[in-house]
Scaffold this motif. Sequence first.
Motif, PDB file in Angstrom:
ATOM      1  N   ALA A  52      -6.867  -7.858  -3.139  1.00  0.00           N
ATOM      2  CA  ALA A  52      -6.793  -6.479  -3.633  1.00  0.00           C
ATOM      3  C   ALA A  52      -6.781  -5.487  -2.479  1.00  0.00           C
ATOM      4  CB  ALA A  52      -7.963  -6.200  -4.573  1.00  0.00           C
ATOM      5  N   VAL A  53      -7.638  -5.709  -1.478  1.00  0.00           N
ATOM      6  CA  VAL A  53      -7.683  -4.814  -0.318  1.00  0.00           C
ATOM      7  C   VAL A  53      -6.379  -4.892   0.465  1.00  0.00           C
ATOM      8  CG1 VAL A  53      -8.845  -4.414   1.898  1.00  0.00           C
ATOM      9  CG2 VAL A  53     -10.196  -4.800  -0.159  1.00  0.00           C
ATOM     10  N   ALA A  54      -5.855  -6.100   0.657  1.00  0.00           N
ATOM     11  CA  ALA A  54      -4.593  -6.260   1.381  1.00  0.00           C
ATOM     12  C   ALA A  54      -3.452  -5.570   0.633  1.00  0.00           C
ATOM     13  CB  ALA A  54      -4.274  -7.743   1.566  1.00  0.00           C
ATOM     14  N   ALA A  60      -0.542   1.638   0.867  1.00  0.00           N
ATOM     15  CA  ALA A  60      -0.828   2.840   1.658  1.00  0.00           C
ATOM     16  C   ALA A  60       0.039   2.879   2.914  1.00  0.00           C
ATOM     17  CB  ALA A  60      -2.313   2.876   2.036  1.00  0.00           C
ATOM     18  N   GLY A  61       0.228   1.743   3.563  1.00  0.00           N
ATOM     19  CA  GLY A  61       1.084   1.680   4.747  1.00  0.00           C
ATOM     20  C   GLY A  61       2.529   1.998   4.417  1.00  0.00           C
ATOM     21  N   ALA A  66       7.008   5.777   4.671  1.00  0.00           N
ATOM     22  CA  ALA A  66       8.022   6.577   3.984  1.00  0.00           C
ATOM     23  C   ALA A  66       7.855   8.053   4.314  1.00  0.00           C
ATOM     24  CB  ALA A  66       7.940   6.352   2.479  1.00  0.00           C
ATOM     25  N   TYR A  67       6.610   8.511   4.351  1.00  0.00           N
ATOM     26  CA  TYR A  67       6.358   9.923   4.688  1.00  0.00           C
ATOM     27  C   TYR A  67       6.728  10.192   6.149  1.00  0.00           C
ATOM     28  CZ  TYR A  67       4.117  14.456   5.005  1.00  0.00           C
ATOM     29  OH  TYR A  67       3.878  15.781   5.187  1.00  0.00           O
ATOM     30  N   GLY A  68       6.446   9.228   7.009  1.00  0.00           N
ATOM     31  CA  GLY A  68       6.790   9.391   8.426  1.00  0.00           C
ATOM     32  C   GLY A  68       8.294   9.456   8.645  1.00  0.00           C
TER      33      GLY A  68
END
Length: 80
Positions: A52-54, A60-61, A66-68
Amino acid sequence: MKSPLLYAQAALTVTAGALRSRLGTLWQDVKDGSGDDRGDSPISTVVIIVAAVAGALLIAGGLAAAYGRANGKLSGILGG
């Protein structure tokens, strides 16, 4: 010809009896404290949490990448 309602009533009666019997057994186990331990294995719990964390980090990455790539061009879309 036999009525389908008769079959439905018979099935419902049998199901209700089985459910009543199972609930009685469970209630007796709870009263006696002799119920089975139905806890998860610690190993499988750790595997699920790590997955779940991965997954959250990958999402998020991906969003950050995409935002970058957009170089802040999303400000009008986001209302800023």
